[in-house]
Design a protein around this motif. Sequence first.
Motif, mmCIF file in Angstrom:
data_model
loop_
_atom_site.group_PDB
_atom_site.id
_atom_site.type_symbol
_atom_site.label_atom_id
_atom_site.label_comp_id
_atom_site.label_asym_id
_atom_site.label_seq_id
_atom_site.Cartn_x
_atom_site.Cartn_y
_atom_site.Cartn_z
ATOM 1 N N ALA B 37 0.838 -1.197 0.000
ATOM 2 C CA ALA B 37 0.000 0.000 0.000
ATOM 3 C C ALA B 37 0.872 1.246 0.000
ATOM 4 C CB ALA B 37 -0.929 -0.009 1.207
ATOM 5 N N GLY B 38 0.487 2.208 -0.817
ATOM 6 C CA GLY B 38 1.168 3.489 -0.828
ATOM 7 C C GLY B 38 2.486 3.486 -1.556
ATOM 8 N N GLU B 39 2.815 2.355 -2.169
ATOM 9 C CA GLU B 39 4.077 2.279 -2.884
ATOM 10 C C GLU B 39 3.855 2.050 -4.367
ATOM 11 O OE1 GLU B 39 6.742 0.067 0.541
ATOM 12 O OE2 GLU B 39 6.724 -0.680 -1.507
ATOM 13 N N VAL B 40 4.846 2.465 -5.155
ATOM 14 C CA VAL B 40 4.818 2.166 -6.581
ATOM 15 C C VAL B 40 5.863 1.084 -6.848
ATOM 16 C CG1 VAL B 40 5.165 3.045 -8.906
ATOM 17 C CG2 VAL B 40 4.113 4.510 -7.148
ATOM 18 N N LEU B 41 5.365 -0.004 -7.444
ATOM 19 C CA LEU B 41 6.257 -1.084 -7.851
ATOM 20 C C LEU B 41 6.345 -1.065 -9.360
ATOM 21 C CD1 LEU B 41 7.710 -3.920 -7.416
ATOM 22 C CD2 LEU B 41 5.447 -4.895 -7.771
ATOM 23 N N ALA B 42 7.529 -1.016 -9.910
ATOM 24 C CA ALA B 42 7.662 -0.995 -11.364
ATOM 25 C C ALA B 42 8.103 -2.359 -11.853
ATOM 26 C CB ALA B 42 8.662 0.067 -11.791
ATOM 27 N N VAL B 43 7.477 -2.820 -12.926
ATOM 28 C CA VAL B 43 7.900 -4.053 -13.587
ATOM 29 C C VAL B 43 8.513 -3.628 -14.912
ATOM 30 C CG1 VAL B 43 7.186 -6.257 -14.540
ATOM 31 C CG2 VAL B 43 6.032 -5.345 -12.512
ATOM 32 N N ILE B 44 9.797 -3.905 -15.074
ATOM 33 C CA ILE B 44 10.435 -3.500 -16.321
ATOM 34 C C ILE B 44 11.056 -4.715 -16.991
ATOM 35 C CG2 ILE B 44 10.903 -1.174 -15.459
ATOM 36 C CD1 ILE B 44 13.857 -2.016 -15.206
ATOM 37 N N GLY B 45 11.485 -4.483 -18.195
ATOM 38 C CA GLY B 45 12.076 -5.572 -18.958
ATOM 39 C C GLY B 45 11.862 -5.307 -20.430
ATOM 40 N N PRO B 46 12.652 -5.937 -21.274
ATOM 41 C CA PRO B 46 12.513 -5.699 -22.710
ATOM 42 C C PRO B 46 11.173 -6.214 -23.226
ATOM 43 C CG PRO B 46 14.042 -7.505 -22.288
ATOM 44 C CD PRO B 46 13.727 -6.885 -20.968
ATOM 45 N N ASN B 47 10.809 -5.777 -24.434
ATOM 46 C CA ASN B 47 9.575 -6.259 -25.034
ATOM 47 C C ASN B 47 9.611 -7.777 -25.135
ATOM 48 O OD1 ASN B 47 8.396 -3.764 -25.404
ATOM 49 N ND2 ASN B 47 9.418 -3.457 -27.383
ATOM 50 N N GLY B 48 8.499 -8.388 -24.831
ATOM 51 C CA GLY B 48 8.441 -9.838 -24.912
ATOM 52 C C GLY B 48 8.950 -10.512 -23.649
ATOM 53 N N ALA B 49 9.255 -9.720 -22.633
ATOM 54 C CA ALA B 49 9.772 -10.304 -21.398
ATOM 55 C C ALA B 49 8.670 -10.985 -20.607
ATOM 56 C CB ALA B 49 10.432 -9.218 -20.547
ATOM 57 N N GLY B 50 7.406 -10.656 -20.909
ATOM 58 C CA GLY B 50 6.289 -11.291 -20.219
ATOM 59 C C GLY B 50 5.602 -10.393 -19.210
ATOM 60 N N LYS B 51 5.855 -9.093 -19.319
ATOM 61 C CA LYS B 51 5.293 -8.165 -18.330
ATOM 62 C C LYS B 51 3.766 -8.116 -18.406
ATOM 63 C CE LYS B 51 7.520 -4.634 -19.997
ATOM 64 N NZ LYS B 51 8.191 -5.198 -21.181
ATOM 65 N N THR B 52 3.261 -7.906 -19.647
ATOM 66 C CA THR B 52 1.809 -7.802 -19.803
ATOM 67 C C THR B 52 1.143 -9.138 -19.494
ATOM 68 O OG1 THR B 52 1.999 -6.032 -21.421
ATOM 69 C CG2 THR B 52 -0.034 -7.300 -21.449
ATOM 70 N N THR B 53 1.820 -10.219 -19.867
ATOM 71 C CA THR B 53 1.281 -11.543 -19.548
ATOM 72 C C THR B 53 1.142 -11.700 -18.042
ATOM 73 O OG1 THR B 53 2.370 -12.409 -21.511
ATOM 74 C CG2 THR B 53 1.621 -14.011 -19.889
ATOM 75 N N LEU B 54 2.143 -11.223 -17.326
ATOM 76 C CA LEU B 54 2.092 -11.274 -15.869
ATOM 77 C C LEU B 54 0.884 -10.500 -15.351
ATOM 78 C CD1 LEU B 54 3.449 -12.069 -13.199
ATOM 79 C CD2 LEU B 54 4.783 -9.959 -13.334
ATOM 80 N N PHE B 55 0.671 -9.309 -15.925
ATOM 81 C CA PHE B 55 -0.488 -8.489 -15.537
ATOM 82 C C PHE B 55 -1.783 -9.241 -15.817
ATOM 83 C CE2 PHE B 55 0.064 -3.693 -14.921
ATOM 84 C CZ PHE B 55 1.210 -3.871 -14.163
ATOM 85 N N ASN B 56 -1.826 -9.858 -17.009
ATOM 86 C CA ASN B 56 -3.055 -10.546 -17.399
ATOM 87 C C ASN B 56 -3.365 -11.725 -16.476
ATOM 88 O OD1 ASN B 56 -3.503 -8.788 -19.471
ATOM 89 N ND2 ASN B 56 -2.615 -10.112 -21.063
ATOM 90 N N ILE B 57 -2.310 -12.348 -15.984
ATOM 91 C CA ILE B 57 -2.528 -13.456 -15.042
ATOM 92 C C ILE B 57 -2.985 -12.920 -13.696
ATOM 93 C CG2 ILE B 57 -1.371 -15.254 -13.708
ATOM 94 C CD1 ILE B 57 0.364 -15.771 -16.194
#
Lengths: 291, 297, 388, 326
Positions: B37-57
């Motif tokens: 709570a109250g924090e910003v967590l950033a998920v970074i990585g090159p395209n195709g690293a699976g970031k959006t997939t992680l979000f979708n899960i």
Amino acid sequence: MLAELLQFLVSGLTVGAVYALVALGFTLIYNASDVVNFAQGEFVMLGGMVTVFAFAAGVPLPLAASLAILAAVGVGLLLHRLAIEPARGASAVTLIIITIGASIFLRGIAQIVFDKRFHQLPAFSGADPILVAGAAILPQSFWVLGGALLVFAGLWLFFERTLLGKAVLATAANRLAAKLVGVDTSFVLALSFGVSAAIGAFAGILITPITLTSFDVGTLLALKGFAAAMLGGMGSPLGAVVGGLLLGLLESFAAGTISSAYKDAVAFLVILGVLFVMPQGLFGRRSVERV
Amino acid sequence: MNAALPPRGAPLLRAEGIGISFGGLRALDGVGFEARAGEVLAVIGPNGAGKTTLFNIVTGLYRAGSGRILLDGANVTEAPPHHLAAAGLSRTFQNLQVFFRMTALENVMAGRHLREGSGLLADLFRLPRTRRDNEATRQAAMALLDWVGLADKAEIPAGSLPYGALKRLEIARAMATDPRVLMLDEPAAGCNPVETEEIDHLIAEVAARGVAVVLIEHDMKLVMRISRHVVVLNQGRLLAAGTPAEVRNNPAVIAAYLGTHGAAEASRGSARDNARGSARDDARGSARDDPRGDAHA
Amino acid sequence: MSLISVFRRGLLGLGTAALIAAPAMAQQGQPIRIGAVLSVTGPASFLGDPEDKTLRLYVNRINAAGGVNGRPLQLIVYDDGGDANRARTFATRLVEDDRVVAMVGGTTTGTTMAMRPVFEDARIPFISLAGGIEIIEPVAPFTFKTPHTDRMACEKIFADIRARGLTRVGMISGTDGFGQSMRGQCQRVAGPAGITIVADEQYGPRDSDMTPQLTRIRNTAGVEAIVNAGFGQGPAIVTRGYAQLGIRLPLYQSHGVASAQFIELATPAAAEGVRLPAAALLVAEQLPENDPQRRILIDYKTTFEREFNQPVSTFGGHAYDGLMILVEAMRRANSTDGTRLRDAIRATRGFVGTGGVVNMSATDHMGLDLSAFKMVEIRGGAFRLIGN
Amino acid sequence: MDAKADAAVLSAAARPRLSARWATLLVLAVVIATIPWFFPSGFYFRVAALVWVTALAAVGLQILMGQAGQVSLGHAGFVGIGAYAMALGPKYLGLDVLLCLPLGAALAGVIAFLVGRPILKLKGHYLAVATLGFGMLVTMVLVSEVGITGGPDGIRVPRAEILGWRIRGSETFYWIAGGALLIGTWIALNLQDSPSGRALAALHDSEVAARTIGIDVAAYKLRAFVIAAVYGAVAGGLLALMNGFVTPDAAGFIASVEYVTMVVIGGLASVPGAVVGAALLVLLPQALTVFHDYEHAVLGLLIMLFMIFLRVGIVPGLAALLRRRA
């Protein structure tokens, strides 16, 4: 028993081959444009009716059939040029209603140009059935199946072996990308209408000696063809063929073994069952939702 | 802000060992993170690293092949998206998922769905309950539009709003659910520096309200500036995790993703005064356009 | 013509002006308006089209000959496409808007039954061209019909089957109104006629292959004859399938195929030996010289075939009968008042039409008996009258 | 936040919506109330009543197709269920025919609820073919179960009585149908501007986004499907009552396609569009009888022209044209 099953098989395959050809027409146009062309059945009608009338007027059968295909292709191209092209960019459902309007229009014109009666065409190579293992098979059934096979093979070669075919496939896969690499998508769309019309008319010519024809045979064929295309998976030519044959077989076996009054119901229940398990049809592209 | 860190609370959203395969391709493998709570967590990585997939899960759109997701301690691994939303998880999309046929206001009003309880019958016959809901929703939605600076565009169909406005509209809609966790998938992608800065502000405000923010972002300056914690993915695996400073100096991250240029960008981004002033000039220097970053896609 | 003007004409009561089939002529008196709602298109167009053609042709001929009671006839035809709801609307239009004095039409039993209340309420005579027995049984005061009923067809067929010493019948019926209605009547009269129905198959009116159903019938133990209840192209395909499968049992078609076109569609070879009950129209030339119907039949047949260049059918004949019964009643009543006209139609005695000799009464609004039906057999590509 | 400016924005946002809803209803009410003055004969009452009844079914489909974005090629199936309830209820259960109107609607709703669950998992054309299959099944039962339904020739529907007064005559049905349509339109407009309506519109635009803001997409699709079915069944019931007779055509594929055409041609997004589309498709065949043989060709041509030149539908299309002119 074997003879009986063989009889159902031949009956189902013959009718199914026509459904498959109609479904192929649906698929070609759908791939090029997302349009479900409900006037597809009218191409079948045109094929049969023009051949019947030309033949009755003394034109030799092969020439009459060629005339019919030309006429259908002409109508298909006009349909694209005058009705689909001007509405480019409209939503898919708008385009579908346009094709429904076109189907009503073509039927209306046909009942004036031709007449409202049923017509027959003599079988291409005699009407004496051939007995195979106790089943009576009309020579015309072989014409239908062979003709359908010819169309499938021709289309396969077209898609696999020609640049134009590749262009059509590219357009189907991604219209924008195809456009960007220089495919004239408008031409591809016109081509799809022309080829679909030719296939439909061809089916109409082959089947008329068996089923007879009239100005309004198109509606039911469009319906069945659409169902077949969905069963196979919209957009997949292989699916259209399998879906069409399967639908024909379902109907004939249901009529012969379960209930002739509810044979269409049996066929539809099977389609629903397949779709519940495979929501994209048998050979439809399964896509993960991209977000 | 990095200088004097407040004590961290318990993790609100926790993903553990998330894995998924698409047709034999292992898109994610044993990935996890914690958002507080109250924090910003950033998920970074090159395209195709699976970031959006992680979000979708995590948001329930895809079903995880392995791993589990805990929201406020409760296991929500199998929960459908609308249940997760009801539990306080909200998100935006990389490829805009705006309701284009609706006006801007209606978009945000739709986001208030969970706060409306009138029921279908009341809605059909326009009972007082529905009218009250409509009014309350409209007020809340207008306030949110105002917050993202779109109050004057309320009645404009979303389809005719500019891209940057749509990005903010999605944030407003996501916030309309009163989330405890907000997941933003590239909120500033495609935005100009001014718009990016506006979004930067919005995110900071959301976090300040006590919401846990999870962020996918390519703009390294933005990431370094506002995030408390960073998770780096590469080819479906966790490459590194830690504070922005730790990640920035992690050799593996530099090799795989940031590159030397990107690292320089990141260091500049973390120098807050500098970032504010030079954001406009350096817009093109973001990692998104870094050829080396893209090469990993 | 702009769409707006079409609407104005259609909706503001001017529409009828364009529908007049009567040629302009200098006759005294207002035209007598006769309405017709026919299934000119749609699944029953096989029936409706010749009905439409016949009515138009004969109204013109009657007018050319001076009209009725010194007034020309004005025929107003609407096409219901086989849809009962549309038929009902057009019936209302005929009564309320066109103010017709009588109605000849209603191609199918379904459309007829949907329209019947409109004419009954308005007390306007309604002569239906459909076969269903429920149209006139029980009798509705203003509703008549000219074709034989499907019950009569079943009785005639079963009598013929019995005469051949057979009793076990396999039925194959279309799922259209005609097929289902006749199927029901045949099931009802089978017992009394000493017939057992041992197979009961059906096909859609647009189906293109009936060999699965026929295979099933053939394989049913003990079937001695096959009866096909249906109209349109279905029976032609059934007949073709029957020939294809080489079935040797006697095949009976219904009066729903009573047109030379059936033989053409089924092909003469396949249709060889098929029997059906039909009005005498099909075998006009074979009737004895002294047959009362002979002259009328040949006259109608030559007139129709010369005008339209297509084979005559008994369906057009039913329309002819309906129109002529009406015209005779108008002449006798010398009135167009609904009730008087109805009474005059009811009083029809010894009217010689294409369907037979008609004797109506207060309890019989059709006036035909079984003798009006001829059993015919297809031989050498033509209908042959067989012993009555 | 400046409270005063905020309030101004709020009220500005609130005003046009509210008035548009009431304006639509007012126009419809005025049209229903006044056009009988121009009717030269009872036939016009019949046709107009038919327009209102058909429009009621179309408005129901508009909720499903226009608001929720789910295609149905089986809408007439529900119309048929409602219509046959009016014939079968009195005949076999001895029920009063008027009671069968809500019962038929409820039955259609229950059937929609049961078949909707599996069917609505499908999307787009697959949903179209599944609903088409449903409509065909309904028609097939109506056609084949001759002993019960009267088969393809149809079945009689008893006349309704209220306290000994027999409901009959085109004029009476005109007012009943007009009233029903007004209520139906009111409900559809209510829905559009309500939490549920926004949920439908949301899932129409993006199912993914709708789910992530907490909308139970499957449940809302099902609700829209059930509502559309109930509209169809009520319309079917009224139609049966009006005709005193019903045939399976009422449930047929052609009828389903006509309903879809009405909704699209009038404007998918617009409730009044469904009414305009229904009016057009009921009136056109009446007007086009002047063309006799050319009737179908002209009808098809007009449908094509409307869709080519007003591709978003008549009502939204004309509204956009007017706005551009203004």
